[in-house]
Design a protein around this motif. Structure first.
Motif, PDB file in Angstrom:
ATOM      1  N   LEU A   1       0.835  -1.196   0.000  1.00 28.53           N
ATOM      2  CA  LEU A   1       0.000   0.000   0.000  1.00 28.53           C
ATOM      3  C   LEU A   1       0.868   1.243   0.000  1.00 28.53           C
ATOM      4  CD1 LEU A   1      -2.583  -1.024   2.752  1.00 28.53           C
ATOM      5  CD2 LEU A   1      -2.911  -1.064   0.269  1.00 28.53           C
TER       6      LEU A   1
ATOM      7  N   GLN B   1      -2.968   5.567   0.159  1.00 29.98           N
ATOM      8  CA  GLN B   1      -4.036   4.572   0.302  1.00 29.98           C
ATOM      9  C   GLN B   1      -4.376   4.337   1.774  1.00 29.98           C
ATOM     10  OE1 GLN B   1      -1.942   1.612  -2.076  1.00 29.98           O
ATOM     11  NE2 GLN B   1      -3.676   1.540  -3.490  1.00 29.98           N
TER      12      GLN B   1
ATOM     13  N   PRO C   1      -7.785   1.014  -8.466  1.00 31.63           N
ATOM     14  CA  PRO C   1      -7.628   1.903  -7.304  1.00 31.63           C
ATOM     15  C   PRO C   1      -8.943   2.090  -6.530  1.00 31.63           C
ATOM     16  CG  PRO C   1      -6.430   2.790  -9.165  1.00 31.63           C
ATOM     17  CD  PRO C   1      -7.219   1.611  -9.681  1.00 31.63           C
TER      18      PRO C   1
ATOM     19  N   LYS D   1      -9.569  -1.104  -4.489  1.00 35.58           N
ATOM     20  CA  LYS D   1      -8.661  -1.148  -3.340  1.00 35.58           C
ATOM     21  C   LYS D   1      -9.165  -0.219  -2.235  1.00 35.58           C
ATOM     22  CE  LYS D   1      -4.377  -2.245  -5.752  1.00 35.58           C
ATOM     23  NZ  LYS D   1      -3.056  -1.749  -6.151  1.00 35.58           N
ATOM     24  N   SER D   2      -9.587   0.964  -2.622  1.00 36.64           N
ATOM     25  CA  SER D   2     -10.087   1.936  -1.665  1.00 36.64           C
ATOM     26  C   SER D   2     -11.299   1.397  -0.911  1.00 36.64           C
ATOM     27  CB  SER D   2     -10.451   3.234  -2.387  1.00 36.64           C
ATOM     28  OG  SER D   2     -10.998   4.160  -1.498  1.00 36.64           O
TER      29      SER D   2
END
Length: 126
Positions: free
Chosen positions: A20, A24, A101, A104-105
């Motif tokens: 990470l 993030q 992205p 992942k968030s």
């Protein structure tokens, strides 16, 4: 080395082990990247609620994050540890890294939510 310095090293280690970025992690915690960066360089220390969320993010206990005596051994034997990572752990990291992205968030935000908040999200989705 003081406990805060050890904490800062641990924060950096666990973040990198999870592949990470500081941004993030900061986004998942709802803080500025610079605030998180200060934790990693031992300029400031996270408060208990933030420590709790960081531990949730990495799926470890607060005690592991703050007091893990095995961490020192891990750092001195890091090369050995890196070669002993299981195929399953590699697969999980690879799968996470394959996410967009935004995905992942979402995963990181879910990690730091309470069980009740996650249940409410699932109710909304399904």
């Amino acid at each position: 080395m003081n406990d805060n310095a050890k904490l800062s090293e641990r924060l950096k280690y666990y973040r990198k082990a999870a592949s990470l970025t500081q941004q993030q992690v900061a986004d998942a915690l709802g803080i500025q990247r610079s605030a998180y960066a200060y934790y990693e360089i031992d300029k400031t220390s996270p408060k208990l609620p933030t420590l709790s969320n960081i531990a949730k993010l990495y799926n470890i206990s607060i005690d592991q994050l703050v007091n893990d005596e095995d961490f020192d051994t891990l750092m001195t034997n890091r090369q050995k540890y890196d070669t002993e990572v299981t195929a399953g752990e590699r697969l999980l990291n690879d799968s996470f890294n394959d996410l967009s992205p935004l995905e992942k968030s979402i995963v990181l935000k879910l990690r730091v939510m309470s069980a009740e908040e996650r249940r409410n999200i699932v109710k909304e989705l399904f």
